[in-house]
Write a protein that holds these residues in place. Structure first.
Motif, PDB file in Angstrom:
ATOM      1  N   ARG A  59      90.089  59.068  34.348  1.00 21.74           N
ATOM      2  CA  ARG A  59      91.084  58.005  34.233  1.00 21.74           C
ATOM      3  C   ARG A  59      90.320  56.704  34.032  1.00 21.74           C
ATOM      4  O   ARG A  59      89.253  56.518  34.604  1.00 21.74           O
ATOM      5  N   GLN A  60      90.863  55.824  33.223  1.00 23.65           N
ATOM      6  CA  GLN A  60      90.227  54.535  32.979  1.00 23.65           C
ATOM      7  C   GLN A  60      91.248  53.441  33.260  1.00 23.65           C
ATOM      8  O   GLN A  60      92.422  53.563  32.891  1.00 23.65           O
ATOM      9  N   THR A  61      90.800  52.384  33.918  1.00 19.35           N
ATOM     10  CA  THR A  61      91.730  51.347  34.375  1.00 19.35           C
ATOM     11  C   THR A  61      91.820  50.154  33.429  1.00 19.35           C
ATOM     12  O   THR A  61      92.681  49.299  33.612  1.00 19.35           O
ATOM     13  N   THR A  62      90.930  50.089  32.436  1.00 22.65           N
ATOM     14  CA  THR A  62      91.004  49.044  31.418  1.00 22.65           C
ATOM     15  C   THR A  62      90.807  49.678  30.047  1.00 22.65           C
ATOM     16  O   THR A  62      90.389  50.829  29.933  1.00 22.65           O
ATOM     17  N   SER A  94      86.724  50.291  32.319  1.00 27.32           N
ATOM     18  CA  SER A  94      86.403  50.548  33.727  1.00 27.32           C
ATOM     19  C   SER A  94      86.802  51.968  34.082  1.00 27.32           C
ATOM     20  O   SER A  94      87.907  52.417  33.761  1.00 27.32           O
ATOM     21  N   GLY A  96      87.849  55.130  36.418  1.00 26.15           N
ATOM     22  CA  GLY A  96      88.640  55.448  37.600  1.00 26.15           C
ATOM     23  C   GLY A  96      88.268  56.833  38.090  1.00 26.15           C
ATOM     24  O   GLY A  96      87.089  57.204  38.073  1.00 26.15           O
ATOM     25  N   ASP A  97      89.264  57.617  38.466  1.00 25.09           N
ATOM     26  CA  ASP A  97      89.024  58.967  38.983  1.00 25.09           C
ATOM     27  C   ASP A  97      88.407  59.869  37.912  1.00 25.09           C
ATOM     28  O   ASP A  97      88.865  59.885  36.769  1.00 25.09           O
TER      29      ASP A  97
END
Length: 148
Positions: A59-62, A94, A96-97
């Motif tokens: 997962r990516q937050t940006t 960025s 994530g998981d």
């Protein structure tokens, strides 16, 4: 989900030695969940003795900075896909998981297909990327098959 199957893939992406790079990122439309049904990476290495490429599905937050990639439908339905994508990051998103970690020989590839009632859910507005880190320079083609 309306049961539309889409495919997001991209042109060959060059990996620099020992540098993590997001090669493909899928982006679910706002308030519109999708499910990843398959994903894969395919390398063009030539050395039999080369070390494996570290591959992560995460997962990516940006968004990072990447080129636009347009998914296509596998079916002939008239609905329009809402999902979008990007490939070949020049500025990394960025992380994530981490959903999966694989070591893949650079002369081959890896494809994971989930059973009919499984998959990786991506919430509306969410992002999932394929990130590769190769010990030596190699090119990669990647693909994500999804349902929306």
């Amino acid at each position: 989900m309306a049961g539309i199957i889409g495919v997001l893939n991209c042109d060959e992406v060059a990996l620099a030695p020992a540098t993590a790079k997001t090669v493909l990122q899928i982006v679910a439309a706002s308030n519109h969940k999708i499910t990843i049904k398959e994903w894969g990476v395919f390398f063009d290495g030539t050395s039999v003795t080369a070390e494996p490429v570290k591959v992560r599905l995460l997962r990516q937050t940006t968004a990072g900075t990447m080129s636009a990639a347009t998914p296509v439908k596998r079916s002939t339905t008239s609905e329009t896909l809402q999902t979008t994508g990007q490939y070949d990051a020049s500025a990394e998103p960025s992380a994530g998981d981490v959903l999966a970690r694989r070591n893949v020989h650079p002369q081959g590839g890896y494809q994971e297909t989930f059973s009919i009632d499984e998959g990786v859910e991506v919430p509306g507005g969410g992002r999932v990327g394929i990130e590769c880190t190769a010990p030596a320079g190699v090119n990669v083609i990647s693909e994500i098959v999804f349902e929306e």
